[in-house]
Design an enzyme around this catalytic site. Structure first.
Site, PDB file in Angstrom:
ATOM      1  N   GLU A 443     -14.857   2.735 -18.915  1.00 25.16           N
ATOM      2  CA  GLU A 443     -13.532   3.323 -19.070  1.00 25.16           C
ATOM      3  C   GLU A 443     -13.084   3.388 -20.531  1.00 25.16           C
ATOM      4  O   GLU A 443     -12.278   4.224 -20.892  1.00 25.16           O
ATOM      5  CB  GLU A 443     -12.515   2.545 -18.237  1.00 25.16           C
ATOM      6  CG  GLU A 443     -12.839   2.497 -16.757  1.00 25.16           C
ATOM      7  CD  GLU A 443     -13.141   3.854 -16.154  1.00 25.16           C
ATOM      8  OE1 GLU A 443     -12.525   4.857 -16.568  1.00 25.16           O
ATOM      9  OE2 GLU A 443     -14.025   3.921 -15.277  1.00 25.16           O
ATOM     10  N   GLU A 444     -13.617   2.511 -21.374  1.00 31.52           N
ATOM     11  CA  GLU A 444     -13.224   2.514 -22.779  1.00 31.52           C
ATOM     12  C   GLU A 444     -13.922   3.621 -23.571  1.00 31.52           C
ATOM     13  O   GLU A 444     -13.299   4.303 -24.378  1.00 31.52           O
ATOM     14  CB  GLU A 444     -13.541   1.160 -23.432  1.00 31.52           C
ATOM     15  CG  GLU A 444     -12.607   0.034 -23.026  1.00 31.52           C
ATOM     16  CD  GLU A 444     -11.248   0.120 -23.712  1.00 31.52           C
ATOM     17  OE1 GLU A 444     -11.021   1.053 -24.501  1.00 31.52           O
ATOM     18  OE2 GLU A 444     -10.407  -0.755 -23.463  1.00 31.52           O
ATOM     19  N   SER A 445     -15.213   3.783 -23.377  1.00 30.26           N
ATOM     20  CA  SER A 445     -15.983   4.679 -24.253  1.00 30.26           C
ATOM     21  C   SER A 445     -16.887   5.652 -23.530  1.00 30.26           C
ATOM     22  O   SER A 445     -17.547   6.471 -24.168  1.00 30.26           O
ATOM     23  CB  SER A 445     -16.848   3.848 -25.204  1.00 30.26           C
ATOM     24  OG  SER A 445     -17.836   3.131 -24.467  1.00 30.26           O
ATOM     25  N   TYR A 551      -5.105   2.299 -16.881  1.00 31.11           N
ATOM     26  CA  TYR A 551      -6.318   1.595 -17.314  1.00 31.11           C
ATOM     27  C   TYR A 551      -6.674   0.490 -16.320  1.00 31.11           C
ATOM     28  O   TYR A 551      -7.842   0.331 -15.937  1.00 31.11           O
ATOM     29  CB  TYR A 551      -6.086   1.016 -18.698  1.00 31.11           C
ATOM     30  CG  TYR A 551      -7.242   0.246 -19.281  1.00 31.11           C
ATOM     31  CD1 TYR A 551      -8.246   0.895 -19.983  1.00 31.11           C
ATOM     32  CD2 TYR A 551      -7.329  -1.137 -19.149  1.00 31.11           C
ATOM     33  CE1 TYR A 551      -9.310   0.194 -20.532  1.00 31.11           C
ATOM     34  CE2 TYR A 551      -8.384  -1.852 -19.687  1.00 31.11           C
ATOM     35  CZ  TYR A 551      -9.374  -1.179 -20.379  1.00 31.11           C
ATOM     36  OH  TYR A 551     -10.430  -1.873 -20.922  1.00 31.11           O
TER      37      TYR A 551
END
Length: 572
Positions: A443-445, A551
């Protein structure tokens, strides 16, 4: 005709001698075209005609040859011809990098208007912004580009003085971005006076006035914008502590987020039935707050003793919220009978090219094949990437499949076991669930080791420079440099330590740790204290940041799917 004749001669000569045989039981791979291209590349510049003869073909080989022909022409300073070959390559298969190369080639060839049109399509990339500074003759238009690109200081001189309404608006935005709020208010007021029907600008004007500290005037401006201004009006009233007025204003908005905030305020004021009515309305909509609203509806229905309605609603929640409620059941996938691999020949060609050191040509073949391919072929190509450690491309292919193919194979591509050695090592070192690490990376990158966010967080687990420096030097005994976050192993190590630290800080509460990884533990503590969060089910609704709320859901969903796909362990 000369080019076609050359290609026929080359291909005919090559076919008889350049066929690579695979192990017994496999089909042969015809590398004749690529061998011809390889020889022609080695013989440049005298073999440029041979390359151009291959470049007239369609498909991956023609695309590779077109790019090579363009670069060879550029090396000879024939930029006009180079541009034409790049146009052909872009027509066959467009990538952002190739479009930027075409834009640069058009510019150096003197085709400034065409180059500008290409660069405009690539905004707000940094090189496109720089190109617009070279190519855009209209100062006001260039200023608008620069403001959008975050360069208000460069934009302001171009609209000083403002010679048109458009220039005045850009000037107002630049001044506001530079913190010159009072001057920005004057410019916005002048613009709105002559263009009163532009509601979006009126709201910008209100925000500038709000930043200047004149709350009452800002409220009046927001009200003058009608329903479109109700969201900002409600937020301002809430910040002033006028909660009942804020809830009323927010309900005048058509925005789902505004209605969500209205319901949250009503809950805090003790008006549970009115809040529930809003949640139930949002829960059947399409806005991003739909799932958050449905969760709050379940909580309020349970509190009201309407258990069967709550249970029915809970069954439709995403996995993350079912887990938070304690009702999550891991999904299973039926066994799928094996089918013949229709992509076998294609993958054999790709393997042969990789074995010869031509990885770019191999992936070019696969990317061309993906266009219009059936699900089985796309899965086979995705698995080829995954087996070679390209988790990002596997994820992209798998995620694209999930809209129509929910097989286990598609899910395994969409949720790949990236960087297994580093993830396993640092998960064990810092006592963190490896699948939680993978969920955060996803989910971050999206598995891009060189990713950089708008806030300058970098790498697989998106660490801010200040956070990375602190963790590297104080916790991991690593020599910090600006590039350290882009080392996959170092980034995973630092990010995993941070996840472990947050999990410990919250005494094993994974949900709060995940929220804090995005929003910061200070903010999470402040939000949850203000909302008097006593149980896990109340956490999502207490998160004041839209980004952090979304998130949390995404990471928990990914974590649960990773656990379901790759372990039989029960999830606590």
């Amino acid at each position: 005709m000369k080019w076609i004749a050359l290609s026929v001669v080359l291909l005919g000569a090559a076919i008889s001698i350049l066929v690579l045989w695979l192990p017994p039981g496999s089909a042969s791979v015809d590398l004749a075209g690529y061998d011809a291209l390889r020889r022609a590349r080695a013989g440049l510049p005298s073999t440029l005609g041979d390359i151009e003869g291959l470049a007239v073909q369609n498909g991956a080989l023609g695309w590779q040859a077109s790019v090579l022909a363009a670069r060879a022409r550029a090396a000879l300073a024939d930029f006009a011809a180079a541009s034409e070959w790049l146009r052909r390559a872009v027509a066959l298969r467009s990538t952002p990098a190739l479009r930027a190369e075409l834009a640069a080639m058009l510019e150096v060839s003197g085709a400034r208007a065409e180059a500008k049109a290409e660069w405009e399509n690539l905004l707000p990339k940094a090189d496109a912004v720089q190109a617009m500074q070279r190519l855009e003759p209209d100062g006001a238009r260039l200023a608008a580009v620069l403001v959008t690109a975050g360069k208000p200081a460069d934009a302001l001189p171009l609209v000083t003085p403002a010679k048109s309404d458009a220039a005045r608006l850009t000037r107002a935005r630049a001044l506001l971005a530079l913190g010159r709020t009072d001057e920005a208010v004057v410019e916005f007021a002048a613009y709105v006076a002559v263009r009163p029907d532009e509601t979006a600008v009126r709201i910008e004007y209100g925000r500038a006035v709000e930043r200047s500290g004149d709350s009452e005037r800002a409220l009046a401006i927001y009200r003058s914008a009608g329903a479109a201004g109700a969201y900002r009006e409600g937020l301002l009233l809430e910040s002033l502590g006028r909660l009942r007025e804020a809830a009323v204003a927010l309900q005048r908005s058509a925005d789902g987020e505004a209605l969500w905030r209205a319901a949250r305020l009503l809950e805090s004021l003790g008006d549970a039935p009115e809040a529930l009515a809003i949640y139930e309305k949002l829960a059947v909509g399409t806005h991003r707050v739909r799932d958050d609203a449905a969760l709050r509806a379940v909580v309020l229905l349970r509190a009201a003793g309407r258990v069967s309605e709550a249970t029915s609603r809970a069954a439709m929640l995403p996995a993350a919220f079912q887990w938070i409620l304690g009702s999550y059941v891991a999904p299973t996938w039926p066994a799928v009978p094996s089918v013949p691999n229709a992509a076998g020949g294609l993958l054999a060609l790709a393997d042969a090219l990789v074995a010869r050191g031509e990885t770019d040509w191999a992936t070019g073949e696969l990317e061309f094949a993906l266009e219009g391919a059936d699900a089985a072929t796309r899965i086979a190509i995705g698995q080829w990437y995954a087996e070679r450690g390209d988790a990002r491309r596997a994820f992209q292919i798998g995620s694209g499949l999930l809209a129509s193919d929910v097989s286990r194979a598609a899910y395994e591509l969409a949720y790949p076991r990236a960087h297994p050695v580093s993830v396993s090592k640092w998960a064990e070192t810092y006592s963190v669930d490896p699948f939680l690490i993978l969920a955060v990376i996803r989910e971050e990158s999206n598995y891009l080791a060189t990713a950089v966010s708008s806030s300058n967080a970098g790498g697989l687990m998106q660490l801010l420079p200040s956070t990375a420096k602190w963790i590297a030097e104080s916790k991991c005994q690593l020599a910090y440099t600006a590039d350290l976050v882009f080392s996959p192993d170092a980034n995973i190590r630092m990010g995993t330590w941070y996840l472990g630290y947050l999990t410990g800080y919250y005494k094993g509460d994974v949900a709060r740790a995940v929220a804090a990884y995005n929003g910061g533990n200070g903010n999470v503590d402040r939000w949850t204290t203000a909302a008097k969060v006593a149980q896990r089910v109340d956490l999502p609704g207490a998160l004041a940041s839209i980004e952090t709320r979304e998130y949390l859901t995404k990471v928990l969903n990914a974590w649960l799917l990773y656990r379901a796909l790759y372990t039989a362990d029960l999830i606590p």
